[in-house]
Design a protein around this motif. Structure first.
Motif, mmCIF file in Angstrom:
data_model
loop_
_atom_site.group_PDB
_atom_site.id
_atom_site.type_symbol
_atom_site.label_atom_id
_atom_site.label_comp_id
_atom_site.label_asym_id
_atom_site.label_seq_id
_atom_site.Cartn_x
_atom_site.Cartn_y
_atom_site.Cartn_z
ATOM 1 N N GLY A 86 56.017 25.890 84.968
ATOM 2 C CA GLY A 86 56.811 23.847 84.719
ATOM 3 C C GLY A 86 57.951 24.815 83.989
ATOM 4 O O GLY A 86 58.791 25.827 84.110
ATOM 5 N N LYS A 87 58.109 23.970 82.323
ATOM 6 C CA LYS A 87 58.869 24.628 81.718
ATOM 7 C C LYS A 87 58.384 24.636 80.340
ATOM 8 O O LYS A 87 59.547 25.670 79.660
ATOM 9 C CB LYS A 87 60.238 23.151 81.560
ATOM 10 N N VAL A 88 57.186 24.503 80.348
ATOM 11 C CA VAL A 88 56.987 25.110 78.681
ATOM 12 C C VAL A 88 55.729 26.013 78.654
ATOM 13 O O VAL A 88 55.833 26.670 77.420
ATOM 14 C CB VAL A 88 55.774 23.763 78.334
ATOM 15 N N HIS A 89 55.544 26.658 79.805
ATOM 16 C CA HIS A 89 54.298 27.763 79.616
ATOM 17 C C HIS A 89 54.626 28.487 80.258
ATOM 18 O O HIS A 89 55.312 28.700 81.497
ATOM 19 C CB HIS A 89 52.915 27.241 80.182
ATOM 20 N N SER A 90 55.391 29.790 79.148
ATOM 21 C CA SER A 90 55.321 30.881 79.710
ATOM 22 C C SER A 90 55.059 32.679 78.921
ATOM 23 O O SER A 90 54.546 32.165 78.087
ATOM 24 C CB SER A 90 56.946 30.798 79.974
ATOM 25 N N TRP A 91 54.933 33.565 79.922
ATOM 26 C CA TRP A 91 54.470 35.113 79.334
ATOM 27 C C TRP A 91 55.157 35.697 79.732
ATOM 28 O O TRP A 91 56.102 35.936 80.635
ATOM 29 C CB TRP A 91 52.795 35.016 80.358
ATOM 30 N N TRP A 92 55.483 37.261 79.040
ATOM 31 C CA TRP A 92 56.494 38.005 79.200
ATOM 32 C C TRP A 92 55.495 39.683 79.716
ATOM 33 O O TRP A 92 54.689 39.551 79.152
ATOM 34 C CB TRP A 92 56.843 38.609 77.556
ATOM 35 N N LEU A 93 56.701 39.657 80.609
ATOM 36 C CA LEU A 93 55.603 41.687 80.861
ATOM 37 C C LEU A 93 57.034 42.360 81.475
ATOM 38 O O LEU A 93 57.959 42.181 81.846
ATOM 39 C CB LEU A 93 55.425 41.083 82.489
ATOM 40 N N ILE A 94 56.335 43.316 80.357
ATOM 41 C CA ILE A 94 57.814 44.406 80.619
ATOM 42 C C ILE A 94 56.798 45.296 81.940
ATOM 43 O O ILE A 94 55.972 46.061 82.164
ATOM 44 C CB ILE A 94 57.395 45.720 79.742
ATOM 45 N N LEU A 95 57.647 45.048 83.684
ATOM 46 C CA LEU A 95 57.500 45.592 84.622
ATOM 47 C C LEU A 95 57.930 46.609 84.933
ATOM 48 O O LEU A 95 58.948 47.002 84.754
ATOM 49 C CB LEU A 95 57.969 44.291 85.196
ATOM 50 N N GLU A 96 56.678 47.952 85.072
ATOM 51 C CA GLU A 96 57.087 49.265 85.420
ATOM 52 C C GLU A 96 57.005 49.278 87.116
ATOM 53 O O GLU A 96 55.878 48.029 87.189
ATOM 54 C CB GLU A 96 56.848 50.300 85.073
ATOM 55 N N SER A 119 49.990 47.777 81.264
ATOM 56 C CA SER A 119 51.082 47.975 79.997
ATOM 57 C C SER A 119 51.472 48.444 78.707
ATOM 58 O O SER A 119 50.921 46.804 78.277
ATOM 59 C CB SER A 119 51.960 46.869 81.070
ATOM 60 N N ALA A 120 51.338 49.102 78.673
ATOM 61 C CA ALA A 120 51.160 49.537 77.075
ATOM 62 C C ALA A 120 52.469 48.444 76.209
ATOM 63 O O ALA A 120 52.683 48.087 75.310
ATOM 64 C CB ALA A 120 51.321 50.971 76.578
ATOM 65 N N THR A 124 52.860 46.300 72.920
ATOM 66 C CA THR A 124 53.748 45.680 72.078
ATOM 67 C C THR A 124 54.872 44.872 72.408
ATOM 68 O O THR A 124 54.603 44.143 71.218
ATOM 69 C CB THR A 124 54.752 47.447 72.596
ATOM 70 N N LEU A 125 55.222 44.225 72.972
ATOM 71 C CA LEU A 125 56.418 43.285 73.130
ATOM 72 C C LEU A 125 55.458 42.022 73.113
ATOM 73 O O LEU A 125 55.408 40.992 71.916
ATOM 74 C CB LEU A 125 56.256 43.025 74.778
#
Length: 142
Positions: A86-96, A119-120, A124-125
């Motif tokens: 949706g427009k509200v729920h989001s999560w971040w991932l450093i993709l390697e 993902s370390a 950290t993020l």
């Protein structure tokens, strides 16, 4: 050539082929993201690459009946990925290169609870965002 030597040569050949495929995956940056987003059954998960403050859609995935999903692909370089419902729920991932396990419970979203294993850099993020939110909340109360 006796049967024992032939068997040994076949085993060596199989090991070499498996090693070649593993090395190829390493060179070309194959990734796998799998996980569960509880309380989000049958919703659409958007995977978006963030670059230069813009988002580019990488993939969309329909979550299964328990919120499970799996995404696979190739990387030409590391990326900052936003997983969004949706427009509200989001999560971040450093993709390697590698494999990631994502666990989210939408009922706990406001309490900033999600877990990404593999993902370390993502951890950290996550910790940075958590500290930043706490600081901003403290500033608003002052």
């Amino acid at each position: 050539m006796d049967k024992r030597k032939a068997g040994t040569m076949i085993r060596i050949l199989i090991i070499l082929i498996i090693g070649l495929f593993s090395f190829e995956s390493y060179l070309f940056g194959q990734y796998t993201i799998r996980g569960t987003i509880k309380n989000a059954a049958h919703q659409t998960l958007y995977l978006e690459n963030m670059f230069a403050q813009q988002f580019t859609l990488v993939d969309t995935i329909k979550l299964d009946s328990i919120g499970g999903f799996k995404a696979e692909g190739q990387l030409s370089e590391d990326a900052i990925l936003r997983l969004r419902i949706g427009k509200v729920h989001s999560w971040w991932l450093i993709l390697e290169k590698g494999m990631y396990d994502v666990e989210v419970n939408l009922n706990r979203f406001r309490k900033d609870k999600y877990n990404i294993k593999g993902s370390a850099s993502s951890k950290t993020l996550y910790n940075y965002f958590k500290k930043q939110r706490a600081f901003l909340q403290k500033m608003q109360m002052a």
